[in-house]
Design a protein around this motif. Structure first.
Motif, PDB file in Angstrom:
ATOM      1  N   PHE A 155       0.822  -1.206   0.000  1.00 50.38           N
ATOM      2  CA  PHE A 155       0.000   0.000   0.000  1.00 50.38           C
ATOM      3  C   PHE A 155       0.861   1.263   0.000  1.00 50.38           C
ATOM      4  CE2 PHE A 155      -3.300  -2.921   1.103  1.00 50.38           C
ATOM      5  CZ  PHE A 155      -4.485  -2.308   0.710  1.00 50.38           C
ATOM      6  N   PRO A 156       0.421   2.291  -0.712  1.00 53.44           N
ATOM      7  CA  PRO A 156       1.119   3.572  -0.637  1.00 53.44           C
ATOM      8  C   PRO A 156       0.919   4.202   0.738  1.00 53.44           C
ATOM      9  CG  PRO A 156      -0.912   3.819  -1.879  1.00 53.44           C
ATOM     10  CD  PRO A 156      -0.743   2.338  -1.617  1.00 53.44           C
ATOM     11  N   ALA A 157       1.786   5.153   1.063  1.00 47.55           N
ATOM     12  CA  ALA A 157       1.761   5.743   2.404  1.00 47.55           C
ATOM     13  C   ALA A 157       0.409   6.331   2.757  1.00 47.55           C
ATOM     14  CB  ALA A 157       2.846   6.817   2.510  1.00 47.55           C
ATOM     15  N   ARG A 158      -0.283   6.917   1.776  1.00 44.88           N
ATOM     16  CA  ARG A 158      -1.538   7.601   2.090  1.00 44.88           C
ATOM     17  C   ARG A 158      -2.656   6.631   2.467  1.00 44.88           C
ATOM     18  NH1 ARG A 158      -1.154   7.301  -3.422  1.00 44.88           N
ATOM     19  NH2 ARG A 158      -3.005   6.480  -4.511  1.00 44.88           N
ATOM     20  N   GLN A 159      -2.479   5.319   2.210  1.00 50.41           N
ATOM     21  CA  GLN A 159      -3.527   4.333   2.517  1.00 50.41           C
ATOM     22  C   GLN A 159      -3.080   3.291   3.542  1.00 50.41           C
ATOM     23  OE1 GLN A 159      -4.344   2.852  -1.511  1.00 50.41           O
ATOM     24  NE2 GLN A 159      -6.278   3.973  -1.502  1.00 50.41           N
ATOM     25  N   ARG A 160      -1.880   3.401   4.046  1.00 51.12           N
ATOM     26  CA  ARG A 160      -1.377   2.367   4.958  1.00 51.12           C
ATOM     27  C   ARG A 160      -2.160   2.313   6.250  1.00 51.12           C
ATOM     28  NH1 ARG A 160       4.836   3.787   4.097  1.00 51.12           N
ATOM     29  NH2 ARG A 160       5.104   2.807   2.065  1.00 51.12           N
ATOM     30  N   GLY A 161      -2.537   3.483   6.772  1.00 49.86           N
ATOM     31  CA  GLY A 161      -3.285   3.475   8.019  1.00 49.86           C
ATOM     32  C   GLY A 161      -4.583   2.696   7.899  1.00 49.86           C
ATOM     33  N   MET A 162      -5.291   2.909   6.801  1.00 51.76           N
ATOM     34  CA  MET A 162      -6.541   2.181   6.572  1.00 51.76           C
ATOM     35  C   MET A 162      -6.288   0.681   6.455  1.00 51.76           C
ATOM     36  SD  MET A 162      -8.178   0.543   3.828  1.00 51.76           S
ATOM     37  CE  MET A 162      -7.358   1.299   2.423  1.00 51.76           C
ATOM     38  N   ALA A 163      -5.285   0.289   5.640  1.00 47.48           N
ATOM     39  CA  ALA A 163      -5.009  -1.134   5.417  1.00 47.48           C
ATOM     40  C   ALA A 163      -4.534  -1.817   6.691  1.00 47.48           C
ATOM     41  CB  ALA A 163      -3.967  -1.295   4.308  1.00 47.48           C
ATOM     42  N   LEU A 164      -3.567  -1.209   7.362  1.00 47.24           N
ATOM     43  CA  LEU A 164      -3.062  -1.797   8.603  1.00 47.24           C
ATOM     44  C   LEU A 164      -4.119  -1.761   9.695  1.00 47.24           C
ATOM     45  CD1 LEU A 164       0.536  -0.283   8.506  1.00 47.24           C
ATOM     46  CD2 LEU A 164      -0.040  -2.703   8.331  1.00 47.24           C
ATOM     47  N   GLY A 165      -4.986  -0.746   9.646  1.00 52.28           N
ATOM     48  CA  GLY A 165      -6.066  -0.675  10.624  1.00 52.28           C
ATOM     49  C   GLY A 165      -7.029  -1.832  10.481  1.00 52.28           C
ATOM     50  N   ILE A 166      -7.447  -2.118   9.235  1.00 44.80           N
ATOM     51  CA  ILE A 166      -8.337  -3.253   9.001  1.00 44.80           C
ATOM     52  C   ILE A 166      -7.671  -4.549   9.461  1.00 44.80           C
ATOM     53  CG2 ILE A 166      -9.404  -4.653   7.185  1.00 44.80           C
ATOM     54  CD1 ILE A 166      -9.891  -2.053   5.640  1.00 44.80           C
ATOM     55  N   ASN A 167      -6.405  -4.712   9.118  1.00 39.96           N
ATOM     56  CA  ASN A 167      -5.678  -5.923   9.477  1.00 39.96           C
ATOM     57  C   ASN A 167      -5.513  -6.055  10.984  1.00 39.96           C
ATOM     58  OD1 ASN A 167      -2.701  -7.461   9.589  1.00 39.96           O
ATOM     59  ND2 ASN A 167      -4.067  -8.183   7.987  1.00 39.96           N
ATOM     60  N   GLN A 168      -5.139  -4.949  11.630  1.00 37.55           N
ATOM     61  CA  GLN A 168      -4.895  -4.987  13.067  1.00 37.55           C
ATOM     62  C   GLN A 168      -6.183  -5.176  13.851  1.00 37.55           C
ATOM     63  OE1 GLN A 168      -2.234  -5.289  14.557  1.00 37.55           O
ATOM     64  NE2 GLN A 168      -2.394  -4.545  16.645  1.00 37.55           N
ATOM     65  N   ILE A 169      -7.250  -4.525  13.424  1.00 37.39           N
ATOM     66  CA  ILE A 169      -8.521  -4.687  14.124  1.00 37.39           C
ATOM     67  C   ILE A 169      -9.050  -6.099  13.938  1.00 37.39           C
ATOM     68  CG2 ILE A 169     -10.920  -3.939  14.187  1.00 37.39           C
ATOM     69  CD1 ILE A 169      -8.858  -2.112  15.574  1.00 37.39           C
ATOM     70  N   SER A 170      -8.830  -6.674  12.764  1.00 37.65           N
ATOM     71  CA  SER A 170      -9.208  -8.077  12.562  1.00 37.65           C
ATOM     72  C   SER A 170      -8.454  -8.977  13.533  1.00 37.65           C
ATOM     73  CB  SER A 170      -8.908  -8.499  11.119  1.00 37.65           C
ATOM     74  OG  SER A 170      -9.684  -7.766  10.218  1.00 37.65           O
ATOM     75  N   ALA A 171      -7.173  -8.635  13.768  1.00 40.24           N
ATOM     76  CA  ALA A 171      -6.369  -9.429  14.697  1.00 40.24           C
ATOM     77  C   ALA A 171      -6.917  -9.331  16.118  1.00 40.24           C
ATOM     78  CB  ALA A 171      -4.914  -8.965  14.656  1.00 40.24           C
ATOM     79  N   ILE A 172      -7.200  -8.116  16.558  1.00 38.57           N
ATOM     80  CA  ILE A 172      -7.664  -7.935  17.938  1.00 38.57           C
ATOM     81  C   ILE A 172      -9.075  -8.483  18.115  1.00 38.57           C
ATOM     82  CG2 ILE A 172      -8.168  -6.225  19.723  1.00 38.57           C
ATOM     83  CD1 ILE A 172      -5.975  -4.492  18.499  1.00 38.57           C
ATOM     84  N   SER A 173      -9.942  -8.197  17.143  1.00 40.14           N
ATOM     85  CA  SER A 173     -11.312  -8.710  17.266  1.00 40.14           C
ATOM     86  C   SER A 173     -11.343 -10.223  17.112  1.00 40.14           C
ATOM     87  CB  SER A 173     -12.225  -8.057  16.227  1.00 40.14           C
ATOM     88  OG  SER A 173     -11.785  -8.334  14.914  1.00 40.14           O
ATOM     89  N   GLY A 174     -10.342 -10.799  16.407  1.00 41.37           N
ATOM     90  CA  GLY A 174     -10.259 -12.257  16.305  1.00 41.37           C
ATOM     91  C   GLY A 174     -10.150 -12.912  17.668  1.00 41.37           C
ATOM     92  N   GLN A 175      -9.446 -12.248  18.589  1.00 44.41           N
ATOM     93  CA  GLN A 175      -9.331 -12.790  19.938  1.00 44.41           C
ATOM     94  C   GLN A 175     -10.703 -12.852  20.619  1.00 44.41           C
ATOM     95  OE1 GLN A 175      -6.544 -10.140  21.762  1.00 44.41           O
ATOM     96  NE2 GLN A 175      -4.833 -10.811  20.505  1.00 44.41           N
ATOM     97  N   LEU A 176     -11.558 -11.891  20.303  1.00 40.56           N
ATOM     98  CA  LEU A 176     -12.890 -11.870  20.915  1.00 40.56           C
ATOM     99  C   LEU A 176     -13.861 -12.774  20.162  1.00 40.56           C
ATOM    100  CD1 LEU A 176     -12.948  -8.042  21.538  1.00 40.56           C
ATOM    101  CD2 LEU A 176     -12.582  -9.833  23.226  1.00 40.56           C
ATOM    102  N   ILE A 177     -13.731 -12.825  18.835  1.00 34.71           N
ATOM    103  CA  ILE A 177     -14.559 -13.755  18.063  1.00 34.71           C
ATOM    104  C   ILE A 177     -14.267 -15.182  18.505  1.00 34.71           C
ATOM    105  CG2 ILE A 177     -14.958 -14.677  15.741  1.00 34.71           C
ATOM    106  CD1 ILE A 177     -14.382 -11.823  14.700  1.00 34.71           C
TER     107      ILE A 177
END
Length: 617
Positions: A155-177
């Motif tokens: 991902f380009p720098a301007r979209q990394r926060g969105m991409a990493l955010g989706i990935n990271q939130i999936s990781a954290i919410s996976g623990q709760l799922i």
């Protein structure tokens, strides 16, 4: 002579055609999100399914001598991922991030098959599960260590926060799922808890091998065996010692006075200090200590550690609160509480999922510091609200508070991950991803030792008196009541955690239930007796635990504020901000102009008052 302790100037990443790049980045996001979600679901899925698993292998997890099996089923997975992610991230830099990531899918899937086919019962069956859980964690660590680096490359720098955010939130919410999924699957068959990974793993493996490819330039290097060995031994000893610190020792409710625990902690810390020193002397280190001179990287990782400790404490304490007290008080049978605890914790996962992607998108536009720091403060406020809830709370208030706690963690996770991964040279993103995951996974492991110990200490000061008088009031002989009340509260706590009726568990060993009048037996083993009995002592322990979590969340927010303004580090010649090896910087410091999201900045020394993310910490 170049200084071997500093990162080498990275080679520019090979350009990709715009259309292919745009399509590939979404493939990378979809596949890595699937892999990370699968790996993190398995970190928690066994927590809820533990009673069914131990019933399936015919082993009482809270019987004397079996508590260690219980702990290792939970902590073994977290321990391995915490210790190995840095090494596997570094191997991704050397041999290819996609190659190591794809291999992780294979190992994880194979271990899931072995877990579901456990042919043994009793203690051998438990050891089979623990052993293959460790292998499974090895595969999960391969996925965790390289997923963020693959996304940062794609991902380009301007979209990394969105991409990493989706990935990271999936990781954290996976623990709760995993908590909900574990309850649903265990109600059908305990082996299904591991079967569920197999089709997902096979699909993800085939998809990854067919679709993912290397973008970043790999660089052959020697493996740092000294650093790998020292780190693995130091982190392993420290986390193992903390694990055994939860268990009773001698006449003490916890093992923090045990020579083994104290010696393990001392040796682990000494080895980690030696590791930090050695890594500054090695030309090709596993752990790039020089990266900590980048303020955004250092502050982000410390804040991540503190946030992970606080979040881990929240997860386990809420499970005990629901399963041991609130659900039985509201008519749920102890054997059904694991499933319903997962269901009633859905607002926590919903908060993660609602706030994470939004925070990632907005932080790309307005900077990571505000959203990351605010997220931890929101989490601290939610902890404060939980502190003032009665033990038998109204569910709407509870759901609102845990939703806020989840949203706070979601606000923090996305921009914090983006800031960490964007602040380092491209050729070290695998190592940086592993280092980031190490801090996060170590925080989860530490939280178990810290918060269980705090809760046990709180119970030990009030539970014996309450339990002893309550048992005597129901006709239990004074000598037996005094003996049961003097037992370390760890078994009672774990029984609540597993949805096992603690009073029945305590009295069944003595045979007293068969001698008491039926009316007293019904009262002692009913749904209301134990929750009412433990409510006072539990709330006392809860105040201690949540106060510590509030302090850690606030400390994490303060550390997060020191990260500086938004900052990107990209390869020379890309036109974006550069930090790292600027030869013109005074005194050899890392220096860069802070770059706004999606906007180029001119490379060069930064004025000392700008506070850019690439300034020296």
């Amino acid at each position: 002579m170049p200084d071997p302790r500093m990162p080498d100037p990275p080679m520019p990443d090979p350009p990709m055609p715009d259309r292919a790049s745009d399509r590939y980045k979404w493939i990378a996001l979809s596949n890595t999100t699937l892999g990370i979600t699968m790996a993190t679901i398995d970190a928690s899925i066994v927590i809820i399914a533990m009673p069914a698993i131990f019933r399936g292998i015919h082993l009482n997890p809270v019987a004397p001598g079996n508590v260690s099996y219980l702990l290792w089923m939970i902590i073994g997975y977290l321990l391995v991922t915490a210790v190995l992610v840095v090494t596997l991230g570094r191997l991704g830099d050397i041999y290819g991030r996609v190659r190591i990531y794809n291999l992780g899918f294979v190992v994880f899937t194979a271990a899931s098959i072995a877990l579901s086919l456990d042919p043994l019962t009793g203690s051998p069956g438990a050891r089979w599960l623990i052993g293959w859980r460790i292998v499974q964690a090895f595969g999960g660590a391969m996925l965790m260590a390289n997923a963020a680096a693959i996304l940062t490359d794609a991902f380009p720098a301007r979209q990394r926060g969105m991409a990493l955010g989706i990935n990271q939130i999936s990781a954290i919410s996976g623990q709760l799922i995993g908590l909900l999924l574990g309850g649903l699957l265990a109600a059908w068959d305990w082996r299904a808890v591991f079967w569920v990974n197999v089709p997902i793993g096979v699909f993800g493996t085939v998809w990854a091998y067919r679709s993912l490819h290397e973008i970043a330039t790999t660089r052959r290097a020697r493996i740092d065996w000294v650093g790998n060995t020292t780190f693995a031994l130091g982190a392993g000893l420290l986390l193992v010692a903390i694990t055994y610190g939860i268990q009773p020792y001698g006449g003490h409710p916890t093992g923090w006075t045990s020579p083994f625990v104290l010696g393990g902690i001392a040796a682990g810390i000494a080895l980690l200090v030696a590791f930090c020193v050695l890594e500054t002397k090695i030309a090709e280190p596993m752990f790039r200590m020089s990266l900590f001179r980048i303020r955004a990287f250092a502050a982000g990782n410390v804040a991540s550690l503190l946030g992970a400790i606080a979040r881990g404490g929240l997860q386990f304490m809420l499970i005990i609160w629901l399963q041991g007290i609130w659900l039985p008080l509201h008519g749920y049978d102890f054997t059904d509480t694991p499933l319903w605890a997962g269901i009633y914790l859905v607002p926590l996962a919903a908060g993660f999922l609602a706030a994470g992607p939004v925070s990632g998108y907005l932080s790309d536009r307005y900077g990571q510091r505000l959203f990351a720091s605010t997220g931890l403060l929101v989490t601290a406020a939610a902890f404060t609200g939980l502190l003032f809830l009665p033990v038998d709370f109204p569910y709407l208030a509870f759901a609102l508070l845990i939703f806020c706690a989840g949203a706070g963690s979601g606000l923090f996770a996305s921009p914090n991950t983006s800031a960490i991964m964007s602040s380092v040279p491209a050729s070290y993103r695998g190592a940086a991803s592993g280092m980031r995951a190490t801090f996060q996974n170590s925080g989860m492991s530490l939280s178990i030792g810290i918060f269980f110990s705090l809760m046990i200490a709180g119970l030990a000061s009030t539970l014996p008196r309450t339990l002893g008088s309550g048992l005597r009031a129901q006709g239990v002989p004074a000598a037996l009541a005094a003996h049961l009340a003097s037992l370390p509260p760890v078994s009672t706590l774990f029984a609540s955690f597993l949805g096992i009726n603690p009073i029945r568990n305590l009295l069944a060993r003595s045979g007293e239930l068969s001698r008491l009048p039926a009316r007293n037996v019904a009262a002692l083993t009913g749904k209301q007796y134990f929750p009412h009995l433990i409510s006072g002592p539990f709330h006392h322990g809860l105040v201690i635990v949540f106060s510590a979590a509030i302090a850690m969340s606030v400390a994490g927010a303060l550390v997060s504020l020191t990260r500086g303004r938004q900052f990107y580090y990209d390869a020379p010649g890309t036109g974006e901000a550069l930090a790292g090896s600027a030869p013109q910087a005074p005194s050899g410091n890392y220096a860069a102009q802070p770059a706004a999201a999606g906007r180029a900045a001119t490379p060069g020394p930064a004025p000392s008052d700008q506070g850019g993310g690439g300034d020296l910490a």
